[in-house]
Design an enzyme around this catalytic site. Structure first.
Site: not given
Lengths: 338, 338, 338
Positions: A22, A211
């Site tokens: 991320n 996820d």
């Protein structure tokens, strides 16, 4: 005899790249789950073909509950090792360990320890389950403990099959912090590189997408940097074929002070060449935590539950949370105190 | 002490997917080169940081000539292992072996054996080359042989730096089987996941793109299924930065009865935030063979050379071809007899 | 002077891989749009930085309507060439051509001819539009025609900004062949590889996702192999930043006998570090056709329109369809006659 051969078999070292993480630089839990499953698939397929007989591919049937114990970052090397720890007549238990290694300092930390169950399916007839060559155990107790784990998961698989009937309905103009406000769904067209030699989706590809949706639900709820803390046991009841469109939907079910539980469903539409209807392929619970810029767990806004169903799911989630917390006090320490 | 630690270190097992291969199912040489380089980068970066000191990343300086000994196919598992075989004051020699494993039959075949040279660059100052911790050798002879290889490649690196001045000009309406008819180029915008922690392109990413262009040149020439048979030594003279546009161009230089030699250039345009001019970053020769549906080498149409330069390059290529052929008669057998 | 330099500039040769295509082997229109945009971004960024001045990145502002003239398949080589055809004070017009080349037969066919408009944004201050170095024209008429195209698209951009207010609402238990039955949406977390040096999503990445959603809507409606026939002009009004979650939604608006029109919206949620609300970033119309196994256009089931809005959109779509059909009779022949 096979036992010694597979012990601590290192399958994979891979440098973590920006695309694996991320914006805060934390590697996605889904990236790790995908590496784990690939290691499991290789070692179990190799084992199931180790005696001459019908060629087969090991298909993922179940992943046991797993915690993410420490974060992995861009530039770290993921060390993935796998070991076959039990075989029943028709299934293989694989234990996979993931270490994150800072190659600059040499420091290694355990990131994840996962247990996966595979079933060998014939390459000629994908509906035929083949027999698994037995492994030899270093001690008799190891076999006994394995059998116990095998029986337990078999029972659990039957139970969760029931849970799978639910559907996530869309909500128009939801209020802040409600379930409808953060629920999300994603569609994915299953391509050739997502699939095994049979033309069915790798379990790891499905978990990575699950996820991804769970992470978006969590981020929409708390609007901070979020990371996967744990994944509930996942059962793969139905296979998903190349060319399918899969819909992955997630909704928040429970929040504690420092964690969020997200339920994720995977539905497959075999729309092009088959008369089959849309079906539920997988479902699971992901737990996410919110992190500050320094990587410390942040408080999480409470989930606002409205309908009776949402209240019931919240209570169920609380039950799972308390049960896990109790178990954890006798085991090792996870990523966060939640 | 370090020597034993690194010996036969398995870095990687990966299932080959449809996108790793051509339509006939043969895994691209470039995919294999990229895996090799990733293994080399991990093991050498780990070694160079094994003593406390300035943190560094090992950057690829050179890959020795390497042959592709047997084909790898979709569904095979690539087993990549790496070993540090020599260290000079400022460079590390890594030997990487790739086995292709058919997990259904258990059969393993050596696909590739490559030697790579890395140089540790400081993370703080990328122009500073750091010192390499020395390894210990099991026998004194190993160190002596390594030093010889080190001196040889050092000399060769100086020589090839000259060769790098050439440019590939486009040709309008070329005749069949001429150089202009098959020459090709590809442009790639360097993204974050192509890069090391320094923000420079991984050598393996560059090699994969070079192999892709070489494969297009070869296929355009002989219009059949083609595979990489070998790659000449490649020197990485200049680093390529994130955000650059790189142009990879290839042209055929020589054909024998059953092989084609393709010269590939990599030019970098650091156009956005720097005053620097376009520069030649890498160049190399790839040898391709043409395969029948049964995987047997096919005759290759002769290259038609027109200009004086083309004739000279053809003769140079013939020289390299004969030299390699002579060397090979005292060594092991490659993928094809060419 | 710049003009000659950029004329017929070959940007790209790339082999089409399984992941670039659907199960029938047809390369996704979105894959082609992404390659076109990458070529356009490279040539226009290079041009805008060709005179010393503030470094900049060219950002996609608009793509003109484009037809897919012939299919491209796995194993074909896509040849992408780009040329700067007009410059205004603050924008660049790029013409990109895509040829599909069957490298086994050598046959080449025009797949796509696209016109894109870019605007140079300063690297230091992304809200500052820089000046574009003028090109020289071979004939005065070329400049005149370019200016006309520039004025036309400027006008159209203003008009479409209005259209962007609509939202796609979910439908529970829709009837077959209704709008609700095939409408679909996809969420995507914007990763580093999706972005330019500025940290904004490449226009080509957005178009690829839009085509993916449009393709799923079309396939859900007619349950056959579908391919992109054309894309309406697309305006990029608002930039999308790294780390955003984008929602791409599509619904069918019109069907003729052999074609389907799908409207696609892109909405961005800048949820992590900004107080900004969700905003509409892009919208466009895609036309799809349904193909038989032999690649011939098949009849399409009629769209069932229910609400007043759906009827109005159907009529609007019919207008666009008839207008395009009329234009086409004086121009070249596209992929299908629809």
């Amino acid at each position: 005899r096979s036992y010694v051969k597979y012990l601590s078999f290192l399958i994979h070292c891979r440098i973590m790249r920006p695309d694996d993480a991320n914006i805060a630089g934390n590697v996605h839990g889904g990236t790790i789950l995908k590496m784990i499953e690939e290691a499991g698939a290789i070692i179990s397929t190799r084992h199931c073909n180790s005696q001459s007989g019908e060629p087969c591919v090991a298909a993922l049937a179940r992943v046991e509950r797993t915690d993410f114990l420490s974060p992995m970052c861009i530039g770290d090397v993921a060390n993935v090792s796998a070991e076959i720890t039990y075989t029943s007549k028709h299934s293989v238990e694989v234990q996979v360990n993931v270490l994150s290694e800072n190659i600059l300092t040499g420091a290694k930390r355990m990131t994840n320890r996962a247990t996966l169950w595979y079933v060998p399916l014939s390459l000629k007839n994908v509906d035929k389950v083949l027999e698994v060559p037995p492994i030899q155990y270093a001690w008799k107790e190891l076999e006994e403990e394995g059998r116990k784990r095998y029986e337990e998961q078999k029972l659990e698989r039957l139970v969760t099959k029931e849970r799978n009937g639910d559907i996530i309905f869309p909500v128009i103009n939801p209020e802040p912090y409600t379930v409808g406000c953060s629920q999300s769904s994603l569609i994915h067209l299953v391509g050739p590189s997502d699939c095994t030699l049979h033309g069915f989706v790798h379990g790891g590809v499905t978990m990575k997408l699950m996820d991804e949706v769970a992470g978006i639900v969590a981020a929409r709820h708390c609007k901070t940097n979020v990371v996967t803390a744990s994944v509930d046991a996942i059962n793969f009841h139905e296979k998903i074929k190349k060319g399918c469109v899969i819909t992955i939907s997630g909704r928040m079910t429970f929040t504690s002070n420092k964690s969020m539980e997200i339920e994720v469903f995977v539905d497959a539409d075999p729309f092009v060449d088959e008369p089959k209807e849309r079906y539920r392929a997988v479902s699971a619970f992901f737990t996410y935590v919110s992190l500050s810029k320094e990587g410390k767990p942040l408080p999480v806004p409470q989930l606002v539950v409205e309908s009776e169903d949402e209240k019931r799911r919240f209570e169920d989630g609380k039950g799972r949370y308390l049960q896990t917390k109790a178990k954890r006090q006798v085991q090792m320490q996870p990523l966060t105190q939640q």
